[in-house]
Scaffold this motif. Structure first.
Motif, mmCIF file in Angstrom:
data_model
loop_
_atom_site.group_PDB
_atom_site.id
_atom_site.type_symbol
_atom_site.label_atom_id
_atom_site.label_comp_id
_atom_site.label_asym_id
_atom_site.label_seq_id
_atom_site.Cartn_x
_atom_site.Cartn_y
_atom_site.Cartn_z
ATOM 1 N N SER A 43 0.823 -1.195 0.000
ATOM 2 C CA SER A 43 0.000 0.000 0.000
ATOM 3 C C SER A 43 0.874 1.269 0.000
ATOM 4 O O SER A 43 1.857 1.347 0.725
ATOM 5 C CB SER A 43 -0.879 -0.025 1.255
ATOM 6 N N GLY A 44 0.523 2.224 -0.837
ATOM 7 C CA GLY A 44 1.227 3.502 -0.852
ATOM 8 C C GLY A 44 2.443 3.544 -1.766
ATOM 9 O O GLY A 44 3.136 4.560 -1.835
ATOM 10 N N GLY A 46 2.537 3.605 -4.974
ATOM 11 C CA GLY A 46 2.352 4.415 -6.181
ATOM 12 C C GLY A 46 1.636 3.712 -7.321
ATOM 13 O O GLY A 46 1.641 4.210 -8.439
ATOM 14 N N LYS A 47 0.983 2.596 -7.031
ATOM 15 C CA LYS A 47 0.307 1.841 -8.091
ATOM 16 C C LYS A 47 -0.855 2.646 -8.683
ATOM 17 O O LYS A 47 -0.962 2.805 -9.892
ATOM 18 C CB LYS A 47 -0.232 0.504 -7.536
ATOM 19 N N SER A 48 -1.720 3.160 -7.805
ATOM 20 C CA SER A 48 -2.887 3.899 -8.310
ATOM 21 C C SER A 48 -2.467 5.215 -8.957
ATOM 22 O O SER A 48 -2.998 5.594 -10.000
ATOM 23 C CB SER A 48 -3.878 4.181 -7.178
ATOM 24 N N VAL A 49 -1.517 5.902 -8.338
ATOM 25 C CA VAL A 49 -1.064 7.188 -8.888
ATOM 26 C C VAL A 49 -0.505 6.983 -10.301
ATOM 27 O O VAL A 49 -0.826 7.736 -11.223
ATOM 28 C CB VAL A 49 -0.017 7.840 -7.941
ATOM 29 N N GLN A 97 -10.691 1.295 -7.889
ATOM 30 C CA GLN A 97 -10.478 0.511 -6.690
ATOM 31 C C GLN A 97 -11.787 0.263 -5.927
ATOM 32 O O GLN A 97 -11.990 -0.784 -5.364
ATOM 33 C CB GLN A 97 -9.473 1.258 -5.790
HETATM 34 N N1 LIG Z 1 -3.745 13.677 -3.815
HETATM 35 C C1 LIG Z 1 -2.601 13.340 -3.221
HETATM 36 N N2 LIG Z 1 -1.853 14.250 -2.561
HETATM 37 C C2 LIG Z 1 -0.684 13.913 -1.967
HETATM 38 N N3 LIG Z 1 -0.170 12.678 -1.976
HETATM 39 C C3 LIG Z 1 -0.867 11.713 -2.610
HETATM 40 C C4 LIG Z 1 -2.114 11.986 -3.271
HETATM 41 N N4 LIG Z 1 -2.569 10.824 -3.816
HETATM 42 C C5 LIG Z 1 -1.649 9.886 -3.505
HETATM 43 N N5 LIG Z 1 -0.637 10.416 -2.799
HETATM 44 C C6 LIG Z 1 0.527 9.702 -2.273
HETATM 45 O O1 LIG Z 1 1.171 8.989 -3.298
HETATM 46 C C7 LIG Z 1 1.664 7.741 -2.808
HETATM 47 C C8 LIG Z 1 1.187 6.632 -3.690
HETATM 48 O O2 LIG Z 1 -0.200 6.454 -3.519
HETATM 49 P P1 LIG Z 1 -1.063 5.384 -4.328
HETATM 50 O O3 LIG Z 1 -2.488 5.689 -4.058
HETATM 51 O O4 LIG Z 1 -0.619 5.346 -5.724
HETATM 52 O O5 LIG Z 1 -0.650 4.027 -3.611
HETATM 53 P P2 LIG Z 1 -1.086 2.541 -3.992
HETATM 54 O O6 LIG Z 1 0.147 1.808 -4.338
HETATM 55 O O7 LIG Z 1 -2.179 2.577 -4.990
HETATM 56 O O8 LIG Z 1 -1.618 1.990 -2.593
HETATM 57 P P3 LIG Z 1 -2.892 1.069 -2.241
HETATM 58 O O9 LIG Z 1 -2.409 -0.351 -2.387
HETATM 59 O O10 LIG Z 1 -3.177 1.408 -0.813
HETATM 60 O O11 LIG Z 1 -4.014 1.419 -3.159
HETATM 61 C C9 LIG Z 1 1.180 7.631 -1.365
HETATM 62 O O12 LIG Z 1 2.248 7.939 -0.504
HETATM 63 C C10 LIG Z 1 0.094 8.627 -1.260
HETATM 64 O O13 LIG Z 1 0.018 9.165 0.030
#
Ligand SMILES: Nc1ncnc2c1ncn2[C@@H]1O[C@H](COP(=O)(O)OP(=O)(O)OP(=O)(O)O)[C@@H](O)[C@H]1O
Ligand SMILES: [Mg+2]
Length: 341
Positions: A43-44, A46-49, A97
């Motif tokens: 989690s966190g 950067g997959k979704s970003v 998601q």
């Molecule tokens: N709008 C935002 N403003 C600031 N930071 C953000 C924002 N959106 C995401 N982040 C940060 O970017 C990083 C990556 O987030 P992301 O949502 O891509 O994680 P993930 O791999 O999809 O996690 P998960 O498995 O929980 O879905 C995280 O540290 C998150 O806090």
């Protein structure tokens, strides 16, 4: 096979009150036509970003700072919002998601499905309705005439996810981005949804970018895997190589954390010790070194680059090695060919 999606050294930042934070750094991968590429990581990471950036949905504060993504040679990074709107739901579609927040609670699901059909396929209301009912039938919704008049909250999680898949695939996109498509579902429904995506992919030749932390789903669906840690790609390889011979200690840790049948279930799963670093406090050197059992001085001081260890197998580590114990490897081999989750 030509490349459908090319992601090249993508760096994504968010503007915050404390200044810009970089959440995704130098991420590169590509997807060929008909291929499924999975992005995995805790989690966190950067997959979704990464996936939201492709279709211009980073929100007001997020932006691509460096690098580029291209779809069929067309720059998604430089595209205008109007151009991206035209691609979204048409050539590229996304399953988000959380199906509860991405479906509109005040519109019957049939109408939500007809909207992209009318918008992108330019069909009449009557024709769109027929296509929508047909699509609901295809994704296994019973009595589509009745169900299409229902609102999302009256459906079960599994049914809602099927509706999301129907909406995402109805215009036959070339690329489907599926962000944790099965995470909210129980195991039997998960397996059905995975089957459904595979079927629809086989019939329409859709490429899939699959975002998940479920390695069972990866083994079932992916051709290639991109492992992310703290905003970076740490390893990428075809699915067989990655499961049988992972070389980054982080990937090896992820592999060890899969529960499997021939291990004493009373023992705890081998989750990776320690936590993911925050964006504001990235460790020096290799970002994984504080949690890495093999870290040496160099890992604390110098940033490793991605290096090719053979046949498009890339690893970001100073000391890549195959150090997964044989017992884990054997059970993973069964996992990947038998597909047991
Ligand atoms: N709008 C935002 N403003 C600031 N930071 C953000 C924002 N959106 C995401 N982040 C940060 O970017 C990083 C990556 O987030 P992301 O949502 O891509 O994680 P993930 O791999 O999809 O996690 P998960 O498995 O929980 O879905 C995280 O540290 C998150 O806090
Ligand atoms: Mg996510």
């Amino acid at each position: 096979m030509g490349k459908l999606l090319e992601v090249e050294r993508l760096q994504i930042a968010f503007r915050t009150d404390q200044g810009d934070v970089i959440s995704v750094d130098e991420v590169s991968f590509d997807i060929k036509a008909g291929e499924t590429v999975a992005i995995v990581g805790e989690s966190g990471c950067g997959k979704s970003v990464t996936s939201l950036s492709l279709i211009g949905l980073l929100g007001k504060r997020g932006y691509v700072r460096q690098g580029e993504s291209r779809f069929n040679g067309f720059s998604l990074t430089k595209a205008s919002s109007a151009e991206l709107r035209k691609l979204r739901g048409n050539e590229i579609s996304m399953i988000f998601q959380d199906s509860m927040t991405s479906l509109n609670p005040v519109i019957p699901i049939g109408e939500q499905l007809e909207e992209p059909i009318r918008l992108h396929l330019h069909l009449s209301r009557q024709q769109a309705k027929a296509v929508a009912l047909d699509m609901l039938r295809k994704v296994g919704i019973p009595r589509p005439e009745v169900i299409s008049k229902e609102y999302p909250q009256t459906l079960s999680g599994g049914m809602r996810q099927r509706v999301m898949i129907a909406i995402a695939l109805v215009c036959k996109p070339k690329l489907l981005i599926a962000d944790e498509p099965t995470t909210a579902l129980d195991v039997t429904i998960q397996a059905q949804i995975v089957q459904l995506m595979k079927q629809l992919q086989a019939s329409d030749g859709t490429s899939i970018l699959l975002v998940t932390h479920d390695l069972g789903v990866v083994a079932e669906m992916a051709d290639k895997v991109v492992v992310m840690y703290a905003g970076q790609v740490v390893e990428t390889a075809d699915v067989f190589t990655l499961f049988r011979a992972p070389q980054h200690p982080y990937t090896q840790g992820l592999m060890r954390s899969i529960p499997h049948l021939n291990r004493d279930s009373s023992k705890r799963m081998d989750a990776i010790a320690g936590t993911v670093p925050s964006l504001q406090h990235m460790p020096t050197g290799c970002r994984y070194h504080p949690r890495c059992p093999h870290a040496v001085g160099r890992c604390r001081e110098q940033r490793p680059a991605l290096q090719n260890v053979g046949n498009e197998h890339l690893v970001r580590c100073w000391l890549p090695s195959e150090s997964v114990p044989p017992t884990v490897k054997d059970s993973l081999a069964g996992h990947i060919s038998g597909g047991a989750v």
